[in-house]
Design a protein around this motif. Structure first.
Motif, PDB file in Angstrom:
ATOM      1  N   ILE A 215      31.731   1.464  27.928  1.00 58.47           N
ATOM      2  CA  ILE A 215      31.337   2.689  28.388  1.00 58.47           C
ATOM      3  C   ILE A 215      31.462   3.682  27.236  1.00 58.47           C
ATOM      4  CG2 ILE A 215      32.046   4.774  29.656  1.00 58.47           C
ATOM      5  CD1 ILE A 215      32.747   2.828  31.899  1.00 58.47           C
ATOM      6  N   GLN A 216      32.607   3.387  26.400  1.00 57.68           N
ATOM      7  CA  GLN A 216      32.837   4.558  25.244  1.00 57.68           C
ATOM      8  C   GLN A 216      31.681   4.021  23.942  1.00 57.68           C
ATOM      9  OE1 GLN A 216      36.835   4.026  24.432  1.00 57.68           O
ATOM     10  NE2 GLN A 216      37.319   5.488  26.052  1.00 57.68           N
ATOM     11  N   ILE A 217      31.589   2.852  23.978  1.00 64.29           N
ATOM     12  CA  ILE A 217      30.493   2.522  22.966  1.00 64.29           C
ATOM     13  C   ILE A 217      29.123   3.121  23.151  1.00 64.29           C
ATOM     14  CG2 ILE A 217      29.007   0.398  22.030  1.00 64.29           C
ATOM     15  CD1 ILE A 217      31.556   0.787  20.551  1.00 64.29           C
ATOM     16  N   PHE A 218      28.946   2.839  24.627  1.00 62.03           N
ATOM     17  CA  PHE A 218      27.485   3.474  24.843  1.00 62.03           C
ATOM     18  C   PHE A 218      27.374   4.829  24.751  1.00 62.03           C
ATOM     19  CE2 PHE A 218      24.731   4.897  28.318  1.00 62.03           C
ATOM     20  CZ  PHE A 218      23.389   4.450  27.982  1.00 62.03           C
ATOM     21  N   ALA A 219      28.464   5.507  25.027  1.00 60.48           N
ATOM     22  CA  ALA A 219      28.509   7.030  25.045  1.00 60.48           C
ATOM     23  C   ALA A 219      28.254   7.411  23.296  1.00 60.48           C
ATOM     24  CB  ALA A 219      29.792   7.421  25.328  1.00 60.48           C
ATOM     25  N   LEU A 220      29.027   6.528  22.472  1.00 54.14           N
ATOM     26  CA  LEU A 220      28.847   7.076  21.131  1.00 54.14           C
ATOM     27  C   LEU A 220      27.293   6.740  20.571  1.00 54.14           C
ATOM     28  CD1 LEU A 220      32.064   5.543  19.346  1.00 54.14           C
ATOM     29  CD2 LEU A 220      31.338   7.990  19.866  1.00 54.14           C
ATOM     30  N   TYR A 221      26.675   5.470  21.211  1.00 49.14           N
ATOM     31  CA  TYR A 221      25.191   5.377  21.054  1.00 49.14           C
ATOM     32  C   TYR A 221      24.475   6.326  21.551  1.00 49.14           C
ATOM     33  CZ  TYR A 221      20.526   3.497  22.350  1.00 49.14           C
ATOM     34  OH  TYR A 221      19.292   3.402  22.357  1.00 49.14           O
ATOM     35  N   VAL A 222      24.795   7.165  22.707  1.00 49.14           N
ATOM     36  CA  VAL A 222      24.045   8.024  23.355  1.00 49.14           C
ATOM     37  C   VAL A 222      24.073   9.249  22.448  1.00 49.14           C
ATOM     38  CG1 VAL A 222      23.812   9.561  25.176  1.00 49.14           C
ATOM     39  CG2 VAL A 222      23.808   7.670  25.711  1.00 49.14           C
ATOM     40  N   ILE A 223      25.060   9.667  21.788  1.00 43.28           N
ATOM     41  CA  ILE A 223      25.526  10.540  21.117  1.00 43.28           C
ATOM     42  C   ILE A 223      24.539  10.387  19.698  1.00 43.28           C
ATOM     43  CG2 ILE A 223      26.803  11.902  19.445  1.00 43.28           C
ATOM     44  CD1 ILE A 223      28.974  11.273  21.604  1.00 43.28           C
ATOM     45  N   ALA A 224      24.978   9.306  18.932  1.00 41.04           N
ATOM     46  CA  ALA A 224      24.212   9.086  17.655  1.00 41.04           C
ATOM     47  C   ALA A 224      22.692   8.769  17.972  1.00 41.04           C
ATOM     48  CB  ALA A 224      24.743   7.993  17.130  1.00 41.04           C
ATOM     49  N   HIS A 225      21.919   8.323  19.090  1.00 40.47           N
ATOM     50  CA  HIS A 225      20.754   7.999  19.014  1.00 40.47           C
ATOM     51  C   HIS A 225      19.988   9.204  19.694  1.00 40.47           C
ATOM     52  CE1 HIS A 225      17.445   5.134  19.546  1.00 40.47           C
ATOM     53  NE2 HIS A 225      17.969   4.781  18.279  1.00 40.47           N
ATOM     54  N   GLY A 226      20.405  10.413  19.886  1.00 37.95           N
ATOM     55  CA  GLY A 226      19.802  11.424  20.713  1.00 37.95           C
ATOM     56  C   GLY A 226      18.781  11.961  19.846  1.00 37.95           C
ATOM     57  N   HIS A 227      18.343  11.690  18.773  1.00 39.53           N
ATOM     58  CA  HIS A 227      17.156  11.799  18.193  1.00 39.53           C
ATOM     59  C   HIS A 227      15.906  11.251  18.548  1.00 39.53           C
ATOM     60  CE1 HIS A 227      19.932  13.644  15.208  1.00 39.53           C
ATOM     61  NE2 HIS A 227      19.036  14.578  14.816  1.00 39.53           N
ATOM     62  N   PHE A 228      15.989   9.976  19.021  1.00 37.72           N
ATOM     63  CA  PHE A 228      15.202   9.041  19.092  1.00 37.72           C
ATOM     64  C   PHE A 228      15.054   8.849  20.664  1.00 37.72           C
ATOM     65  CE2 PHE A 228      16.756   8.581  14.875  1.00 37.72           C
ATOM     66  CZ  PHE A 228      15.721   8.896  14.116  1.00 37.72           C
ATOM     67  N   SER A 229      15.790   8.887  21.478  1.00 45.01           N
ATOM     68  CA  SER A 229      16.037   8.424  22.959  1.00 45.01           C
ATOM     69  C   SER A 229      16.470   9.608  23.779  1.00 45.01           C
ATOM     70  CB  SER A 229      16.596   7.070  22.931  1.00 45.01           C
ATOM     71  OG  SER A 229      17.797   7.246  22.805  1.00 45.01           O
ATOM     72  N   PRO A 230      16.492   9.410  24.790  1.00 43.81           N
ATOM     73  CA  PRO A 230      17.030  10.372  25.906  1.00 43.81           C
ATOM     74  C   PRO A 230      18.375  10.340  25.507  1.00 43.81           C
ATOM     75  CG  PRO A 230      15.385   9.361  27.199  1.00 43.81           C
ATOM     76  CD  PRO A 230      15.503   8.579  25.922  1.00 43.81           C
ATOM     77  N   GLY A 231      18.991  11.476  25.278  1.00 48.28           N
ATOM     78  CA  GLY A 231      20.300  11.694  25.205  1.00 48.28           C
ATOM     79  C   GLY A 231      20.896  12.846  24.267  1.00 48.28           C
ATOM     80  N   GLY A 232      21.920  12.899  23.715  1.00 47.16           N
ATOM     81  CA  GLY A 232      22.563  14.069  22.998  1.00 47.16           C
ATOM     82  C   GLY A 232      24.123  14.357  23.228  1.00 47.16           C
ATOM     83  N   GLY A 233      24.393  15.411  22.609  1.00 51.82           N
ATOM     84  CA  GLY A 233      25.724  15.627  22.911  1.00 51.82           C
ATOM     85  C   GLY A 233      26.400  15.887  24.135  1.00 51.82           C
ATOM     86  N   PHE A 234      25.756  16.795  24.950  1.00 57.83           N
ATOM     87  CA  PHE A 234      26.000  16.949  26.518  1.00 57.83           C
ATOM     88  C   PHE A 234      26.259  15.487  27.160  1.00 57.83           C
ATOM     89  CE2 PHE A 234      24.021  21.270  25.758  1.00 57.83           C
ATOM     90  CZ  PHE A 234      25.304  21.756  25.645  1.00 57.83           C
ATOM     91  N   GLN A 235      25.202  14.778  27.048  1.00 53.24           N
ATOM     92  CA  GLN A 235      25.341  13.533  27.802  1.00 53.24           C
ATOM     93  C   GLN A 235      26.324  12.644  27.230  1.00 53.24           C
ATOM     94  OE1 GLN A 235      22.579  15.018  26.511  1.00 53.24           O
ATOM     95  NE2 GLN A 235      20.841  14.738  27.323  1.00 53.24           N
ATOM     96  N   GLY A 236      26.404  12.340  25.845  1.00 53.44           N
ATOM     97  CA  GLY A 236      27.338  11.408  25.459  1.00 53.44           C
ATOM     98  C   GLY A 236      28.668  11.893  25.619  1.00 53.44           C
ATOM     99  N   GLY A 237      29.265  13.144  25.580  1.00 57.32           N
ATOM    100  CA  GLY A 237      30.439  13.841  25.891  1.00 57.32           C
ATOM    101  C   GLY A 237      30.822  13.737  27.264  1.00 57.32           C
ATOM    102  N   ALA A 238      29.950  13.713  28.196  1.00 53.68           N
ATOM    103  CA  ALA A 238      30.043  13.601  29.646  1.00 53.68           C
ATOM    104  C   ALA A 238      30.426  11.803  30.013  1.00 53.68           C
ATOM    105  CB  ALA A 238      28.798  14.225  30.444  1.00 53.68           C
ATOM    106  N   ILE A 239      29.736  11.223  29.351  1.00 54.90           N
ATOM    107  CA  ILE A 239      29.976   9.767  29.428  1.00 54.90           C
ATOM    108  C   ILE A 239      31.366   9.410  28.959  1.00 54.90           C
ATOM    109  CG2 ILE A 239      29.367   7.207  28.966  1.00 54.90           C
ATOM    110  CD1 ILE A 239      26.601   8.400  28.845  1.00 54.90           C
ATOM    111  N   LEU A 240      31.695  10.128  27.711  1.00 50.47           N
ATOM    112  CA  LEU A 240      33.072   9.826  27.222  1.00 50.47           C
ATOM    113  C   LEU A 240      34.137  10.182  28.118  1.00 50.47           C
ATOM    114  CD1 LEU A 240      32.955  10.718  23.212  1.00 50.47           C
ATOM    115  CD2 LEU A 240      33.896   8.443  24.272  1.00 50.47           C
ATOM    116  N   ALA A 241      33.932  11.334  28.620  1.00 47.47           N
ATOM    117  CA  ALA A 241      34.876  11.933  29.681  1.00 47.47           C
ATOM    118  C   ALA A 241      35.150  11.238  30.823  1.00 47.47           C
ATOM    119  CB  ALA A 241      34.344  13.378  29.986  1.00 47.47           C
ATOM    120  N   ALA A 242      33.786  10.626  31.223  1.00 50.52           N
ATOM    121  CA  ALA A 242      33.934   9.603  32.438  1.00 50.52           C
ATOM    122  C   ALA A 242      34.844   8.565  32.083  1.00 50.52           C
ATOM    123  CB  ALA A 242      32.391   9.360  32.876  1.00 50.52           C
ATOM    124  N   SER A 243      34.705   7.909  30.887  1.00 53.03           N
ATOM    125  CA  SER A 243      35.653   6.727  30.349  1.00 53.03           C
ATOM    126  C   SER A 243      37.159   7.123  30.744  1.00 53.03           C
ATOM    127  CB  SER A 243      35.107   6.213  29.171  1.00 53.03           C
ATOM    128  OG  SER A 243      35.543   6.901  28.348  1.00 53.03           O
TER     129      SER A 243
END
Lengths: 123, 143, 92
Positions: free
Chosen positions: B21-49
């Motif tokens: 879950i945490q690796i996926f969250a970091l991917y969502v943050i870092a890849h937010g330019h090119f795919s659905p994602g970004g700071g809010f979503q990645g932070g929420a997934i990290l918080a979920a973990s």
């Protein structure tokens, strides 16, 4: 007639959700249920904006292909409501957190979340 | 007060899932330019973990996402965002104009993309810290 | 019969919304006003101006950075508020 229905049904469904949320806020006496009603209302508004950003035959607002091709506006959904609702979702989470904190403080003080009990306790 | 949930299945599944879950969250943050994602979503997934560890494994197992760190993490995220906005002011640009950031070998559009990445990291830190702070106080974990 | 006023308010609310939704542009209409001005600019220029294929990220963090900054301040304030409300001690 059926085309009219197809063009409007998403808005009507969000209206139904909004009325349910407003009923939770006005008709219930329990503060927790009022909070749940407020959350339903917020979800209805978010869904309303997202339904308004749809374009016929368009895809998600992520540019595909290379840099130098001409970009067709009609091929991508309207990104602006997505941005606004992204912030609205996080704000609704923050509001819910503060409201729950208030509810816990009130429960500790009055021993109940029912509105008549709390009002009677305050007098 | 939420304490650990004593079940072998829950414990094992949580230990198995949380790193992914945490690796996926970091991917969502870092890849937010090119795919659905970004700071809010990645932070929420990290918080979920973090929440998963809290409600299934219990307090002694929470290693890094501790209660006292989370509020500072939230403040640091907000400071990263606001500081990224202020830095271009000293180099002749407007507030929050990332094309004025003093990063060498980058200019124009690439510099703005880099500014977006920095800001997204700040947003993710703020969301993670604040969500876990709210949860800790609501569930009585701070006592 | 304390529910009657509530039901009246709800009926009026629903009627007002459904009446207003009759004037909205059709769902999926490409020519709708909301899809025209600034939204079309974002779609056409986000790629070359901020090198971010995800238009939502570009608009969120760059074009409308003030909005996002204020919103981050809001969630920070919410966290601090819940911390202050539920922390025991202090003045009574």
């Amino acid at each position: 007639m059926f085309d009219d229905f197809l063009a409007r049904y998403a808005y009507w469904l969000t209206t139904v959700l909004m009325v349910i949320g407003l009923y939770g806020m006005l008709g219930k006496r329990n503060l927790m249920k009022k909070l749940i009603g407020m959350n339903i209302f917020q979800s209805a508004i978010i869904l309303f904006f997202i339904a308004g950003s749809v374009k016929e035959g368009a895809t998600v607002p992520i540019i595909q292909g290379g840099h130098h091709e001409a970009i067709d506006v009609a091929a991508y959904a309207n990104p602006l409501p997505h941005v606004l609702m992204l912030t609205a979702i996080v704000v609704s989470v923050a509001i819910t957190g503060v409201a729950l904190a208030f509810l816990i403080a009130m429960y500790k003080r009055h021993g109940s979340l029912e509105e008549p009990t709390i009002l009677g306790d305050m007098q | 007060m939420i304490d650990r949930y004593d079940s072998l299945i829950v414990t094992f599944t949580t230990r198995l899932l949380v790193p992914f879950i945490q690796i996926f969250a970091l991917y969502v943050i870092a890849h937010g330019h090119f795919s659905p994602g970004g700071g809010f979503q990645g932070g929420a997934i990290l918080a979920a973990s973090g929440l998963l560890v809290r409600i299934s494994l219990g307090q002694p197992v929470v290693r890094w996402f501790t209660h006292s760190r989370m509020r500072w993490l939230g403040a640091a995220g907000l400071l990263i965002f606001a500081g990224t906005g202020i830095v271009p002011l000293f180099f002749g640009s407007a507030y929050l104009d990332y094309s004025g950031l003093p990063i060498p070998f980058l200019s124009g559009a690439a510099l703005r993309a880099t500014g977006i990445l920095i800001v997204e990291i700040g947003i993710a830190m703020a969301v993670l810290g604040i969500l876990l702070t709210i949860f800790d106080h609501l569930s009585g974990w701070d006592r | 019969m304390r529910r009657l006023p509530v039901l009246l308010v709800l009926a009026a609310f629903a009627a007002l919304l459904i009446y207003a939704e009759g004037d909205l542009p059709d769902r999926g209409d490409v020519q709708a006003p909301a899809n025209q001005h600034v939204s079309a600019y974002y779609i056409q220029h986000a790629e070359e101006e901020v090198e971010t294929p995800n238009i939502v990220s570009g608009v969120l963090a760059d074009y409308r950075g003030y909005d996002t900054l204020g919103e981050t301040v809001v969630i920070f304030a919410a966290g601090m508020a819940s911390l202050l409300i539920l922390t025991r001690g202090g003045h009574r």
